[in-house]
Design a protein around this motif. Structure first.
Motif, PDB file in Angstrom:
ATOM      1  N   UNK A 175      22.357  43.577 -27.916  1.00 18.01           N
ATOM      2  CA  UNK A 175      22.311  42.765 -26.704  1.00 18.01           C
ATOM      3  C   UNK A 175      21.161  43.145 -25.783  1.00 18.01           C
ATOM      4  N   UNK A 176      20.543  44.318 -26.013  1.00 18.00           N
ATOM      5  CA  UNK A 176      19.457  44.752 -25.149  1.00 18.00           C
ATOM      6  C   UNK A 176      18.472  45.626 -25.890  1.00 18.00           C
ATOM      7  N   UNK A 177      17.198  45.509 -25.553  1.00 17.91           N
ATOM      8  CA  UNK A 177      16.155  46.364 -26.130  1.00 17.91           C
ATOM      9  C   UNK A 177      15.267  46.859 -24.999  1.00 17.91           C
ATOM     10  N   UNK A 211      15.743  50.517 -19.623  1.00 20.57           N
ATOM     11  CA  UNK A 211      15.134  49.214 -19.910  1.00 20.57           C
ATOM     12  C   UNK A 211      16.023  48.371 -20.815  1.00 20.57           C
ATOM     13  N   UNK A 212      16.688  49.008 -21.785  1.00 19.89           N
ATOM     14  CA  UNK A 212      17.592  48.269 -22.671  1.00 19.89           C
ATOM     15  C   UNK A 212      18.773  47.712 -21.886  1.00 19.89           C
ATOM     16  N   UNK A 213      19.310  48.509 -20.963  1.00 19.64           N
ATOM     17  CA  UNK A 213      20.422  48.034 -20.135  1.00 19.64           C
ATOM     18  C   UNK A 213      19.974  46.896 -19.218  1.00 19.64           C
ATOM     19  N   UNK A 214      18.806  47.058 -18.614  1.00 17.73           N
ATOM     20  CA  UNK A 214      18.286  46.005 -17.744  1.00 17.73           C
ATOM     21  C   UNK A 214      18.026  44.728 -18.528  1.00 17.73           C
ATOM     22  N   UNK A 215      17.498  44.871 -19.743  1.00 21.20           N
ATOM     23  CA  UNK A 215      17.245  43.713 -20.592  1.00 21.20           C
ATOM     24  C   UNK A 215      18.534  42.942 -20.862  1.00 21.20           C
ATOM     25  N   UNK A 216      19.627  43.674 -21.037  1.00 24.35           N
ATOM     26  CA  UNK A 216      20.924  43.048 -21.304  1.00 24.35           C
ATOM     27  C   UNK A 216      21.625  42.580 -20.038  1.00 24.35           C
ATOM     28  N   UNK A 217      21.156  43.041 -18.888  1.00 33.61           N
ATOM     29  CA  UNK A 217      21.838  42.726 -17.639  1.00 33.61           C
ATOM     30  C   UNK A 217      23.109  43.516 -17.458  1.00 33.61           C
ATOM     31  N   UNK A 218      23.117  44.755 -17.977  1.00 31.11           N
ATOM     32  CA  UNK A 218      24.310  45.595 -17.926  1.00 31.11           C
ATOM     33  C   UNK A 218      24.015  46.850 -17.109  1.00 31.11           C
ATOM     34  N   UNK A 226      31.365  40.232 -26.388  1.00 35.57           N
ATOM     35  CA  UNK A 226      30.866  40.717 -25.093  1.00 35.57           C
ATOM     36  C   UNK A 226      29.414  40.309 -24.877  1.00 35.57           C
ATOM     37  N   UNK A 227      28.646  40.323 -25.940  1.00 32.14           N
ATOM     38  CA  UNK A 227      27.217  40.007 -25.820  1.00 32.14           C
ATOM     39  C   UNK A 227      26.985  38.596 -25.301  1.00 32.14           C
ATOM     40  N   UNK A 228      27.909  37.688 -25.564  1.00 30.92           N
ATOM     41  CA  UNK A 228      27.761  36.308 -25.094  1.00 30.92           C
ATOM     42  C   UNK A 228      27.693  36.229 -23.572  1.00 30.92           C
ATOM     43  N   UNK A 229      28.302  37.206 -22.893  1.00 32.41           N
ATOM     44  CA  UNK A 229      28.356  37.191 -21.429  1.00 32.41           C
ATOM     45  C   UNK A 229      27.189  37.949 -20.797  1.00 32.41           C
ATOM     46  N   UNK A 270      19.974  36.266 -25.452  1.00 37.19           N
ATOM     47  CA  UNK A 270      20.540  35.762 -26.702  1.00 37.19           C
ATOM     48  C   UNK A 270      20.832  36.953 -27.608  1.00 37.19           C
ATOM     49  N   UNK A 271      22.071  37.135 -28.049  1.00 37.40           N
ATOM     50  CA  UNK A 271      22.373  38.303 -28.885  1.00 37.40           C
ATOM     51  C   UNK A 271      21.804  38.157 -30.292  1.00 37.40           C
ATOM     52  N   UNK A 272      21.363  39.266 -30.835  1.00 41.98           N
ATOM     53  CA  UNK A 272      20.984  39.327 -32.250  1.00 41.98           C
ATOM     54  C   UNK A 272      22.194  39.841 -33.010  1.00 41.98           C
ATOM     55  N   UNK A 273      22.883  38.941 -33.682  1.00 41.91           N
ATOM     56  CA  UNK A 273      24.113  39.302 -34.381  1.00 41.91           C
ATOM     57  C   UNK A 273      23.777  40.174 -35.587  1.00 41.91           C
ATOM     58  N   UNK A 274      24.524  41.232 -35.765  1.00 42.97           N
ATOM     59  CA  UNK A 274      24.325  42.130 -36.899  1.00 42.97           C
ATOM     60  C   UNK A 274      25.159  41.580 -38.054  1.00 42.97           C
ATOM     61  N   UNK A 275      24.494  40.820 -38.923  1.00 42.72           N
ATOM     62  CA  UNK A 275      25.200  40.181 -40.024  1.00 42.72           C
ATOM     63  C   UNK A 275      25.757  41.196 -41.003  1.00 42.72           C
ATOM     64  N   UNK A 276      25.013  42.274 -41.211  1.00 47.98           N
ATOM     65  CA  UNK A 276      25.473  43.342 -42.096  1.00 47.98           C
ATOM     66  C   UNK A 276      24.593  44.560 -41.848  1.00 47.98           C
ATOM     67  N   UNK A 277      25.171  45.733 -42.046  1.00 49.09           N
ATOM     68  CA  UNK A 277      24.426  46.985 -41.937  1.00 49.09           C
ATOM     69  C   UNK A 277      24.953  47.931 -43.003  1.00 49.09           C
TER      70      UNK A 277
END
Length: 392
Positions: A12-14, A37-44, A232-235, A239-246
């Protein structure tokens, strides 16, 4: 380990610091800046973070970073071993934490002065002999002059060339592609400095068959990612980058960058293991990937990664590359940030951030119609990989 529930998680943030060759700052200062910066990018607000996953090589402990971020409590903290092989692994473990409820928001970060302080490429010749397993492992290779990462990779590259007819020009084409993307990325160290194949061939030998321009940079800087559930990322802000698989992978008779005792050393079976897990758990295949971040600490190991993930058959990566498939208008543009050869070497975490930008549509070198992005971690070591996808 493959995460069949990874679709429930997202980046949700980088955030990152500038990438330099002499930061003049402490790695702790850079780690905190990147995390903020990652938190600010996410707005968290950073105090909402309650989990951290780092590399075991990280020298900035989560308790110190948390204190500097104003985080009072952590309900999850963990580390992943094996240097750059941990790049996608830290995200995988963060997925586990948020899916299980062990944490709500998890920061993954990597920060160091790898150019101006400790240089990983300098080798292991000064390590004292000892009876512990790590030291014993070096006794099988160091006495023969194999003391640097470049020398370790040169063994694999030489055999690959012998078996499949690849040339140093084929390795050079990877470097040329990376530098072309770096040249149009203002955050890259080699911004506005593309190279030609002739430049590559004229660069000095490091360890044959590796030339200077086959070897990744040494960088001062930091990168952070914020992982949470897809719900949670939707809020949040982006735009969230969904982790399809890891996935993570260790293959038979695995050694740290020196797995020379297998019947065949022209492939990367631990990366093949990751590929099988990613495709099986996500239902995707190579045909569904529009762009990729291929770990490029040394160019020769890009070729077998393309083969392990099914973009071409065994031994045919050289033709795949010669046909221009890695370039901007090719079948599989790679390392659109410039990669570790062109942007920065942050143990692969900056590449994952570029994958997020491709999903968001905000990359400096945006590829059209990106639905799924593959990212791989360090090669010749126990490794990891992931697929990022558009939210549904």
């Amino acid at each position: 380990m493959t995460l069949k529930y990874a679709y429930h998680s997202a980046i949700a943030g980088i955030g990152a610091t500038p990438f330099t060759k002499d930061s003049g700052r402490t790695p702790m200062d850079q780690a905190v800046e990147a995390c903020l910066a990652a938190c600010e990018d996410a707005g968290l607000p950073p105090e909402k973070v309650n989990g951290m996953v780092t590399y075991s090589a990280e020298q900035n402990p989560e308790i110190e970073v948390a204190r500097n971020l104003g985080i009072e409590e952590l309900t999850h903290f963990s580390m992943v071993h094996h240097g750059g092989g941990a790049a996608c692994g830290v995200v995988a473990v963060a997925c586990q934490a948020v899916y299980s409820g062990a944490a709500d928001y998890v920061l993954c970060y990597r920060a160091f002065n790898e150019r101006s302080w400790h240089r990983f490429g300098a080798g292991v010749q000064d390590r004292p002999a000892g009876a512990e397993a790590v030291e014993v492992s070096f006794s099988w290779s160091s006495p023969f002059g194999l003391v640097t990462p470049a020398s370790w990779v040169a063994m694999f590259a030489t055999r690959y060339m012998h078996e499949y007819g690849a040339t140093t020009e084929d390795f050079g084409r990877v470097s040329v592609v990376d530098r072309a993307f770096a040249a149009t990325n203002p955050y890259a160290h080699f911004f506005q400095r593309p190279i030609t194949l002739e430049d590559h061939q004229n660069s000095r030998w490091i360890v044959e068959p590796l030339r200077l321009l086959d070897c990744c940079q040494e960088t001062d800087g930091a990168q952070a990612l914020l992982v949470t559930t897809a719900e949670r990322a939707k809020d949040l802000k982006q735009t969230p980058a969904v982790i399809a698989s890891a996935a993570q992978g260790v293959a038979e008779d695995q050694h740290m960058m020196r797995s020379y005792y297998r019947d065949n050393i022209t492939g990367i079976p631990e990366m093949g293991l990751c590929a099988r897990q990613l495709y099986q758990s996500s239902g995707l295949s190579a045909d569904d990937i529009q762009t990729a971040i291929i770990y490029d600490h040394f160019t020769p190991l890009v070729l077998p990664q393309l083969e392990e993930f099914g973009f071409c058959d065994r031994g045919e990566a050289k033709e795949f590359i010669r046909d221009g498939h890695l370039e901007r208008d090719g079948r599989l543009p790679i390392n659109t940030n410039g990669g570790q050869l062109g942007e920065a070497y942050i143990h692969g975490l900056n590449g994952i951030a570029e994958g997020v930008r491709q999903i968001r549509g905000t990359s400096m070198n945006q590829i059209d119609n990106v639905e799924n992005v593959l990212a791989t971690a360090g090669t010749a070591v126990p490794t990891s990989a992931l697929i990022l996808s558009q939210p549904s």
